[in-house]
Scaffold this active site. Sequence first.
Site, PDB file in Angstrom:
ATOM      1  N   SER A 240       8.806 -76.160 -13.797  1.00  0.00           N
ATOM      2  CA  SER A 240      10.004 -75.411 -14.140  1.00  0.00           C
ATOM      3  C   SER A 240       9.700 -73.928 -14.038  1.00  0.00           C
ATOM      4  CB  SER A 240      10.444 -75.735 -15.557  1.00  0.00           C
ATOM      5  OG  SER A 240       9.580 -75.084 -16.471  1.00  0.00           O
ATOM      6  N   LYS A 241      10.723 -73.128 -14.225  1.00  0.00           N
ATOM      7  CA  LYS A 241      10.507 -71.692 -14.106  1.00  0.00           C
ATOM      8  C   LYS A 241       9.497 -71.179 -15.128  1.00  0.00           C
ATOM      9  CE  LYS A 241      14.740 -70.351 -11.886  1.00  0.00           C
ATOM     10  NZ  LYS A 241      16.017 -69.697 -11.976  1.00  0.00           N
ATOM     11  N   ARG A 242       9.449 -71.845 -16.268  1.00  0.00           N
ATOM     12  CA  ARG A 242       8.510 -71.437 -17.306  1.00  0.00           C
ATOM     13  C   ARG A 242       7.077 -71.549 -16.823  1.00  0.00           C
ATOM     14  NH1 ARG A 242       9.987 -75.074 -20.676  1.00  0.00           N
ATOM     15  NH2 ARG A 242       7.844 -75.409 -21.275  1.00  0.00           N
ATOM     16  N   HIS A 243       6.825 -72.566 -16.006  1.00  0.00           N
ATOM     17  CA  HIS A 243       5.455 -72.780 -15.540  1.00  0.00           C
ATOM     18  C   HIS A 243       5.144 -71.976 -14.302  1.00  0.00           C
ATOM     19  CE1 HIS A 243       6.803 -76.819 -17.132  1.00  0.00           C
ATOM     20  NE2 HIS A 243       6.021 -76.325 -18.067  1.00  0.00           N
TER      21      HIS A 243
END
Length: 468
Positions: A240-243
């Site tokens: 995801s964008k978080r990662h």
Amino acid sequence: MTFVTRFAPSPTGYLHIGGARTAMFNWLFARHHGGRFRLRIEDTDRKRSTPEAIEAIIEGMRWLELDWDDEVVYQSNKSKRHAEIAHELLKRGAAYNCYATPEELEKMREEARAEGRHASYDGRWRDRNLAEAPPGISPAVRLKTPQEGETILNDLVQGEVRVANEELDDMVLLRSDGTPTYMLSVVVDDHDMEITHAIRGDDHLTNAVRQAQIYQALDWKLPEFAHIPLIHGPDGAKLSKRHGALGIGAYREMGYLPEAMRNYLLRLGWSHGDDEIISTQQAIEWFGLETVGKSPARFDFQKLENLNGIYIREADDHRLVDMVTAGLINATGRELNQIHLDRLKLAMPGLKERAKTIPELVENARFCVETRPLDLDTKAQKLIDDEARIRLALLRSCLDTIDDWIESTLDETLRAFAASEGIKLGKIAQPLRAALTGRTVSPGIFDVLLVLGREESLARISDIGSTL
RNA sequence: GUCCCCUUCGUCUAGUGGUCUAGGACAUCGCCCUCUCACGGCGAAAACAGGGGUUCGAGUCCCCUAGGGGAUGCCA
């Protein structure tokens, strides 16, 4: 026979890390076999495709130095050809018009799910007479897929994959507006571009089975398929964008070198025994699909960073100076003069030993371009107590007497000074470091003295003394 | 739900029936080197998801279970 691979992203966003690896594997495979690597932009979804995304993908590929052969193919330019193929299938009775409404389709899906079936479309227009077609509705074209037996795929990475044909419903080839679907476009384009090896993400594995049915209907030769496992986030879930689902450009901005990125991506799902540091040249020589792993890998920043540090150490000084110069101008808002550049060049060997990313390198290089008097950071200030000030003043007069400002002399002088004061070298080196760089951490102290030069060094030491 | 795929240290992986008391790398923790920080060197801790088979012998082959992922669109 020369091998032809392709990278076929849909330009609905930036080039993400998984896409970059897919591109690289295709590139490596082609280069290894002396074949061709092609780029095809799958922009058939006009609503979601953007020119910015196309630009980002191409930029990303360029940055990673994955050069492609021949001109870029835009899938949207080929829709006429795709439709022709569908109509040919229609003419041959291998496909048919379907007048089912979205509501009907939705209902079929629900029912299939409720009954625990995988296929949803029930083939209600498969054998119906065209005379029954409702007026005013333009039909979609569906492929008449085999209803019995199974479709078998020999994937170069995943091995044999077999799916019962009854699990697969009649897929849409042409939408009711006459535009081709992805499933059809891919098959036709891969065929037309003479792709011999389709290396792509594992998420396409089930698609490959369906595409195989199109190939069969067309009586075309299937390319070899290789479905490589996806890259997951640190928590094992989809990236995801978080990662790390950042665009490849974000990694560039974070200060990673393309060669480090390539090495890291290469080792995610591919191996060559115990080898870890693999140059691109070596990778081309060694790369093969046989040693691609089957399980998904998690993205690990720490390992990337470690590799980046290794590649920074190996990188050419001039290249690094250029990168650091840009970063420094950005950080300080000031232009650099020739003196600064000379210092950077001189400092780079010592600097690059100590950085894992370019921003870190920039940060550590600041002492080269700082203006006097220096601002000491908190830790550095603590090193400068009254005792240190006195010693620095004494040391200054010692250094002042040096004629040849070279490492051996500086070394001797400093050690002799420490000895005469009855202290360890570190006891004077640390305050000196604080005075010269404003920090407690820097390249070796003799390096710093050399980089700054006699005049600047003495001046910076005096600056500290004068604050007494 | 259904279909497909996957499963070795925290992470990336080596391993293709005996050489596995399971190797390497990152990260972690010690120690050494040392002017700081890095680098480097040495060392420690750390895994074959579980259960059944097959076999003289299984991390390696088969089955089941569990867990994870993907797919299930007139998106790509």
